[in-house]
Design a protein around this motif. Structure first.
Motif, PDB file in Angstrom:
ATOM      1  N   ASN A 124      75.052  30.753 -10.651  1.00 26.92           N
ATOM      2  CA  ASN A 124      74.430  30.741 -11.967  1.00 26.92           C
ATOM      3  C   ASN A 124      73.604  32.009 -12.157  1.00 26.92           C
ATOM      4  O   ASN A 124      72.819  32.385 -11.284  1.00 26.92           O
ATOM      5  N   GLY A 153      71.090  33.738 -15.179  1.00 23.72           N
ATOM      6  CA  GLY A 153      70.453  33.443 -16.454  1.00 23.72           C
ATOM      7  C   GLY A 153      69.333  34.399 -16.797  1.00 23.72           C
ATOM      8  O   GLY A 153      68.836  35.148 -15.948  1.00 23.72           O
ATOM      9  N   GLY A 177      69.463  31.664 -21.876  1.00 22.44           N
ATOM     10  CA  GLY A 177      70.851  31.298 -21.667  1.00 22.44           C
ATOM     11  C   GLY A 177      71.280  31.593 -20.247  1.00 22.44           C
ATOM     12  O   GLY A 177      70.597  32.314 -19.515  1.00 22.44           O
ATOM     13  N   SER A 178      72.414  31.018 -19.869  1.00 23.21           N
ATOM     14  CA  SER A 178      72.924  31.246 -18.517  1.00 23.21           C
ATOM     15  C   SER A 178      74.441  31.179 -18.495  1.00 23.21           C
ATOM     16  O   SER A 178      75.068  30.591 -19.375  1.00 23.21           O
ATOM     17  N   LEU A 179      74.999  31.792 -17.477  1.00 18.55           N
ATOM     18  CA  LEU A 179      76.423  31.714 -17.196  1.00 18.55           C
ATOM     19  C   LEU A 179      76.568  31.036 -15.847  1.00 18.55           C
ATOM     20  O   LEU A 179      76.019  31.503 -14.851  1.00 18.55           O
ATOM     21  N   THR A 180      77.293  29.920 -15.818  1.00 20.48           N
ATOM     22  CA  THR A 180      77.516  29.162 -14.591  1.00 20.48           C
ATOM     23  C   THR A 180      78.992  29.234 -14.243  1.00 20.48           C
ATOM     24  O   THR A 180      79.842  29.078 -15.111  1.00 20.48           O
ATOM     25  N   HIS A 181      79.269  29.464 -12.963  1.00 17.13           N
ATOM     26  CA  HIS A 181      80.648  29.587 -12.493  1.00 17.13           C
ATOM     27  C   HIS A 181      80.867  28.619 -11.336  1.00 17.13           C
ATOM     28  O   HIS A 181      80.077  28.574 -10.404  1.00 17.13           O
ATOM     29  N   ASN A 218      83.992  28.414 -16.035  1.00 17.48           N
ATOM     30  CA  ASN A 218      82.858  29.215 -16.478  1.00 17.48           C
ATOM     31  C   ASN A 218      82.203  28.524 -17.660  1.00 17.48           C
ATOM     32  O   ASN A 218      82.893  28.140 -18.608  1.00 17.48           O
ATOM     33  N   VAL A 219      80.892  28.386 -17.593  1.00 16.07           N
ATOM     34  CA  VAL A 219      80.157  27.707 -18.657  1.00 16.07           C
ATOM     35  C   VAL A 219      79.031  28.625 -19.125  1.00 16.07           C
ATOM     36  O   VAL A 219      78.174  29.023 -18.338  1.00 16.07           O
ATOM     37  N   LEU A 220      79.057  28.979 -20.393  1.00 13.66           N
ATOM     38  CA  LEU A 220      77.991  29.749 -21.014  1.00 13.66           C
ATOM     39  C   LEU A 220      77.121  28.760 -21.771  1.00 13.66           C
ATOM     40  O   LEU A 220      77.620  28.048 -22.656  1.00 13.66           O
ATOM     41  N   SER A 221      75.848  28.678 -21.412  1.00  8.42           N
ATOM     42  CA  SER A 221      75.033  27.628 -22.018  1.00  8.42           C
ATOM     43  C   SER A 221      73.649  28.119 -22.418  1.00  8.42           C
ATOM     44  O   SER A 221      73.026  28.905 -21.708  1.00  8.42           O
TER      45      SER A 221
END
Length: 179
Positions: A99, A101, A118-122, A136-139
């Protein structure tokens, strides 16, 4: 996707010169639980991770903080030709969690902060088992941070008390291309 994360953190107190080099360096451990819209094919993962963050910008009550976390995620319904052929995202029940962020914090008082970012989770198994397209989740992130001890909110020092030193480093290496 919806998710929940819980963290226990330790913030350096700024009492030493090297603490200021990393601008309120914080580290700790955390847990993550996620619910995906397609949970019947991939399940709802849980992750355990270590994290660290530092503050590249701090002005009065406002801070900009980075967030870096790495760990392992569990409870995936991995790909199977027989039972789960629609899950081409993860091929193993245990995967890597990464992650990155960036959050903006506003200090309300000595114990509470609001944050927005915000963050990018992989999620991935590193291509150990195929298929592994990863997820991949951009949240966006919105929250409140509570510290049971009074938060230290010092501006970074302009000068640090240290003596510069130089070292000589010599590297020698050889390489041979395989046949």
């Amino acid at each position: 996707m919806s998710s929940f994360s819980f963290r226990v953190a330790k913030q350096l107190d700024g009492s030493k010169a090297w603490h200021h080099l990393y601008n309120d360096f914080t580290y700790g451990i955390g847990g993550f639980y996620g619910h995906f819209n397609y949970s019947k094919n991939i399940n709802n993962p849980f992750a355990l991770y270590g994290f660290m963050n530092f503050t590249p910008l701090k002005i009065k009550r406002f801070m900009l903080k980075t967030d870096i976390a790495v760990g392992f995620s569990f409870w995936w319904d991995s790909y199977s030709k027989k039972d789960n052929k629609y899950n081409v995202a993860v091929g193993t029940p245990i995967n890597c969690y990464v992650n990155f962020g960036l959050n903006a914090y506003y200090r309300l008082n000595d114990y509470l902060q609001l944050y927005l970012g915000g963050s990018l989770t992989h999620f991935s198994n590193g291509a150990i088992v195929k298929p592994n397209k990863g997820i991949n989740v951009l949240s966006p992130q919105v929250g409140i941070s509570y510290n049971p001890q009074k938060m230290i909110f010092k501006q970074a020092k302009d000068t640090l008390s240290y003596k510069p030193s130089f070292e000589t480093l010599i590297n020698v290496y050889f390489a041979e291309h395989g046949i």
